[in-house]
Design an enzyme around this catalytic site. Structure first.
Site, short mmCIF file in Angstrom:
data_model
loop_
_atom_site.label_atom_id
_atom_site.label_comp_id
_atom_site.label_asym_id
_atom_site.label_seq_id
_atom_site.Cartn_x
_atom_site.Cartn_y
_atom_site.Cartn_z
N HIS A 29 1.14 5.03 6.64
CA HIS A 29 0.79 5.76 5.16
C HIS A 29 0.90 7.30 5.42
O HIS A 29 1.26 7.67 6.36
CB HIS A 29 -0.26 5.30 4.69
CG HIS A 29 -0.38 3.94 4.46
ND1 HIS A 29 -1.17 3.05 5.83
CD2 HIS A 29 -0.09 3.12 3.51
CE1 HIS A 29 -1.10 1.89 5.15
NE2 HIS A 29 -0.55 1.64 3.83
N SER A 54 0.59 -1.40 0.14
CA SER A 54 0.17 0.11 -0.04
C SER A 54 0.85 1.28 0.00
O SER A 54 0.23 2.20 -0.09
CB SER A 54 -0.94 0.14 1.23
OG SER A 54 -0.09 -0.45 2.37
N ASP A 80 -3.22 5.94 11.95
CA ASP A 80 -2.40 5.57 10.83
C ASP A 80 -1.25 6.71 10.73
O ASP A 80 -1.19 7.65 10.16
CB ASP A 80 -2.99 5.52 9.46
CG ASP A 80 -2.09 5.16 8.36
OD1 ASP A 80 -1.10 4.63 8.70
OD2 ASP A 80 -2.65 4.79 7.04
#
Ligand SMILES: *[C@@H]1O[C@H](CO)[C@@H](O)[C@H](O)[C@H]1NC(C)=O
Ligand SMILES: *[C@@H]1O[C@H](CO)[C@@H](O)[C@H](O)[C@H]1NC(C)=O
Ligand SMILES: *[C@@H]1O[C@H](CO)[C@@H](O)[C@H](O)[C@H]1NC(C)=O
Length: 368
Positions: A348, A124, A345
């Site tokens: 990312h 990702s 998160d």
């Protein structure tokens, strides 16, 4: 409204040009050596500039596009849409120590790469960089038609007016996972997806995030290492073996006169404040500023050394997009809780944001 906006901007550019003139004067007045020093630095910049050593500078001309006008950003990365209140994280420019990074020129890129295919391959974090790349291009040619193709293993976006294809191939480990009678087997010495990859003009690889995943999130039941099938294995050893299989594939298969190969360096996360000398901090939730300077308190992650070691043993040229340290300094650039799933998160990165700078560095390499 409109006047106010224009007014604001012209004050800005006035300030910027004042600063530029001012620093030029400082350089010119710093003694006889001033001019020579500049010339030496210019020469050095062409011969031997490490774009990845530098620091973050606040620059009001950033971000490079408005994320609300890019329709391709997943909810995981779309921080402004999901309520991130602070915006200065969008306004930092990477300044290499001995040279300047060219600004990302999307039209120039589309012209140079007419008819070419660029593929991002990995987890990702590759998706993060791919979406930023598409937004950067889209912002420059918002009326160009884009054909989107999706299938199980990859997606592509074709900028029709230029014939440029951007593609994303999802692969957590680069090496294969196979369904066998005993279960899902991670095969450290097998890489079977390469037939499609080798047709590309640019390949940007990445893998790291999944190598330490355990429990229900681990997408395999066994790991095969040579002729042994094991329940588990030292993960750093596995990472090295997987990368080595990938490196052998590149050395055996890629035609360097057609295909440029890039490996994206390890993308860091920020869950442990001790790494940036803030003991007790356990995520990036309150971070709104990058770290100053060029050094990260904790140094490089161990995986970076493994990656560099594997790359150094290769015969074919591979460019390391060495984003690790510069991203370590950006504890402020993660979505934290401003994403469409409400989780914290710090792995990312917001788009727009840091991945745009990765792509600026990629662009600098691709046009060099
Ligand atoms: C995806 O598309 C490619 C090329 O069109 C094809 O070779 C491949 O089999 C497709 N994969 C799946 C899972 O449909
Ligand atoms: C596994 O491979 C090693 C070396 O590659 C070899 O010495 C050994 O005999 C093999 N074991 C089996 C069970 O095939
Ligand atoms: C780490 O933080 C402590 C406490 O704030 C400070 O005294 C020390 O100088 C810092 N060390 C570095 C290397 O920044």
């Amino acid at each position: 409204m409109k006047t106010g906006f224009t007014f604001g901007r012209s004050i800005c550019s006035f300030l910027v040009s004042t600063i530029v003139v001012f620093s030029y004067l400082v350089l010119a007045n710093s003694g006889h050596l001033g001019k020579d020093t500049i010339r030496v630095r210019d020469r050095k910049q062409k011969v031997n500039c490490n774009m990845y050593q530098g620091s973050w500078i606040f620059d009001n001309s950033y971000p490079l596009y408005d994320s609300s006008s890019c329709p391709f950003i997943r909810k995981e990365f779309n921080c402004l849409k999901y309520g991130r209140p602070d915006k200065s994280y969008l306004k930092y420019r990477w300044q290499p120590m001995n040279c300047n990074l060219p600004r990302f020129d999307a039209k120039d890129f589309l012209r140079r790469y007419k008819g070419k295919k660029i593929m991002f391959i990995g987890d990702s974090v590759s998706l993060n960089q791919y979406e930023s790349f598409i937004c950067l291009l889209h912002a420059a040619v918002p009326h160009s038609t884009i054909t989107v193709q999706l299938n199980d293993s990859y997606s592509s976006m074709i900028f029709n007016d230029y014939g440029v294809s951007l593609m994303l191939f999802s692969s957590h480990y680069l090496v294969d996972i196979k369904n066998e009678k005993i279960g899902r087997v991670l095969k450290l010495d097998s890489l079977k997806n390469g037939d499609l990859w080798k047709e590309m003009d640019v390949l940007v690889f990445n893998t790291w995030l999944w190598w330490y995943r355990r429990g229900p999130k681990q997408p395999w039941d066994y790991v095969q290492d040579g002729n042994q099938t094991l329940k588990d294995i030292d993960r750093m050893v596995a990472f090295r073996k997987g990368l080595t299989t990938w490196a052998k594939w590149v050395d055996a298969t890629v035609n360097p006169s057609k295909t440029k190969v890039i490996f994206q360096g390890i993308s860091p996360s920020h869950y442990n404040g001790m790494e940036w000398n803030e003991t007790g901090v356990t995520n990036c939730g309150k971070e709104t500023k990058p770290l100053s300077g060029s050094l990260y308190y904790a140094g490089l992650p161990k995986a970076s050394y493994v990656l560099k070691d594997v790359l150094s043993g290769m015969r074919k040229p591979v460019h390391l997009l060495d984003i690790t340290t510069l991203s370590q300094l950006r504890k402020d650039a993660h979505p934290s809780s401003f994403n469409g799933f409400k989780g914290m998160d710090c792995t990312h990165w917001c788009v727009a944001g840091l991945p745009d700078i990765w792509n600026q560095l990629l662009y600098a390499f691709l046009i060099s």
